[in-house]
Design a protein around this motif. Structure first.
Motif, PDB file in Angstrom:
ATOM      1  N   ILE A   6       9.366  -1.384   5.524  1.00  0.00           N
ATOM      2  CA  ILE A   6       8.907  -0.006   6.357  1.00  0.00           C
ATOM      3  C   ILE A   6       9.766  -0.029   7.319  1.00  0.00           C
ATOM      4  CG2 ILE A   6       7.010   0.454   5.059  1.00  0.00           C
ATOM      5  CD1 ILE A   6       5.259  -0.611   7.401  1.00  0.00           C
ATOM      6  N   PRO A   7      10.101   1.253   7.898  1.00  0.00           N
ATOM      7  CA  PRO A   7      10.953   1.109   9.050  1.00  0.00           C
ATOM      8  C   PRO A   7      10.183   1.035  10.540  1.00  0.00           C
ATOM      9  CG  PRO A   7      10.570   3.337   8.164  1.00  0.00           C
ATOM     10  CD  PRO A   7      10.043   2.406   7.159  1.00  0.00           C
ATOM     11  N   TYR A  36      11.742  -8.563   9.703  1.00  0.00           N
ATOM     12  CA  TYR A  36      13.027  -8.962   9.181  1.00  0.00           C
ATOM     13  C   TYR A  36      14.103  -8.071   9.938  1.00  0.00           C
ATOM     14  CZ  TYR A  36      10.220 -11.071   5.409  1.00  0.00           C
ATOM     15  OH  TYR A  36       9.106 -11.432   4.708  1.00  0.00           O
ATOM     16  N   ARG A  37      15.286  -8.686  10.036  1.00  0.00           N
ATOM     17  CA  ARG A  37      16.332  -8.066  10.612  1.00  0.00           C
ATOM     18  C   ARG A  37      17.300  -7.651   9.527  1.00  0.00           C
ATOM     19  NH1 ARG A  37      16.639  -5.790  15.592  1.00  0.00           N
ATOM     20  NH2 ARG A  37      15.132  -7.120  16.775  1.00  0.00           N
ATOM     21  N   ARG A  43      12.592  -4.467  10.267  1.00  0.00           N
ATOM     22  CA  ARG A  43      12.271  -4.108   9.119  1.00  0.00           C
ATOM     23  C   ARG A  43      10.660  -4.863   8.926  1.00  0.00           C
ATOM     24  NH1 ARG A  43      14.670   0.022   9.735  1.00  0.00           N
ATOM     25  NH2 ARG A  43      16.256   0.610   8.544  1.00  0.00           N
ATOM     26  N   PHE A  44       9.631  -4.230   8.332  1.00  0.00           N
ATOM     27  CA  PHE A  44       8.286  -4.741   8.228  1.00  0.00           C
ATOM     28  C   PHE A  44       7.730  -4.708   6.841  1.00  0.00           C
ATOM     29  CE2 PHE A  44       9.373  -2.921  12.457  1.00  0.00           C
ATOM     30  CZ  PHE A  44       9.008  -4.082  13.266  1.00  0.00           C
ATOM     31  N   LYS A  45       6.917  -5.634   6.638  1.00  0.00           N
ATOM     32  CA  LYS A  45       6.560  -5.583   5.284  1.00  0.00           C
ATOM     33  C   LYS A  45       4.756  -5.299   5.600  1.00  0.00           C
ATOM     34  CE  LYS A  45       9.148  -8.266   2.362  1.00  0.00           C
ATOM     35  NZ  LYS A  45       9.005  -9.508   1.212  1.00  0.00           N
ATOM     36  N   LEU A  46       4.120  -4.209   5.278  1.00  0.00           N
ATOM     37  CA  LEU A  46       2.759  -3.983   5.331  1.00  0.00           C
ATOM     38  C   LEU A  46       1.996  -5.186   5.251  1.00  0.00           C
ATOM     39  CD1 LEU A  46       1.131  -1.670   5.997  1.00  0.00           C
ATOM     40  CD2 LEU A  46       0.783  -0.985   3.583  1.00  0.00           C
ATOM     41  N   SER A  47       1.899  -5.829   4.374  1.00  0.00           N
ATOM     42  CA  SER A  47       1.109  -6.859   4.117  1.00  0.00           C
ATOM     43  C   SER A  47       1.033  -8.038   5.185  1.00  0.00           C
ATOM     44  CB  SER A  47       1.351  -7.907   2.749  1.00  0.00           C
ATOM     45  OG  SER A  47       2.587  -8.429   2.636  1.00  0.00           O
TER      46      SER A  47
END
Length: 71
Positions: A6-7, A36-37, A43-47
């Motif tokens: 997700i942004p 994460y780049r 960028r991100f992971k919801l979990s």
């Protein structure tokens, strides 16, 4: 189902930060927020954001009433 990236703007909304604040928390050698780049952008992971938020979880304690006291 795999965890989608997700942004920044969406991640900031989930965490309750302004996008600029979240951007700053992702910089440096020891960033505060897991991310994460990708193409130079965070960028991100919801979990992973949910696990991060669990670190700040506070258990509720039941309120005790005094016997014969005021309410």
């Amino acid at each position: 189902m795999t965890d989608k990236f997700i942004p920044l703007k969406e991640a900031a909304e989930i965490l309750g930060y302004k996008p600029g604040t979240l951007q700053k928390k992702c910089q440096g050698n020891e960033p505060e927020i897991p991310h994460y780049r990708i193409a130079g952008r965070p960028r991100f992971k919801l979990s992973e954001l949910m696990r991060y938020m669990e670190m700040f979880h506070v258990e509720a304690r039941p309120r005790l009433r005094a016997v014969g006291g005021r309410r």
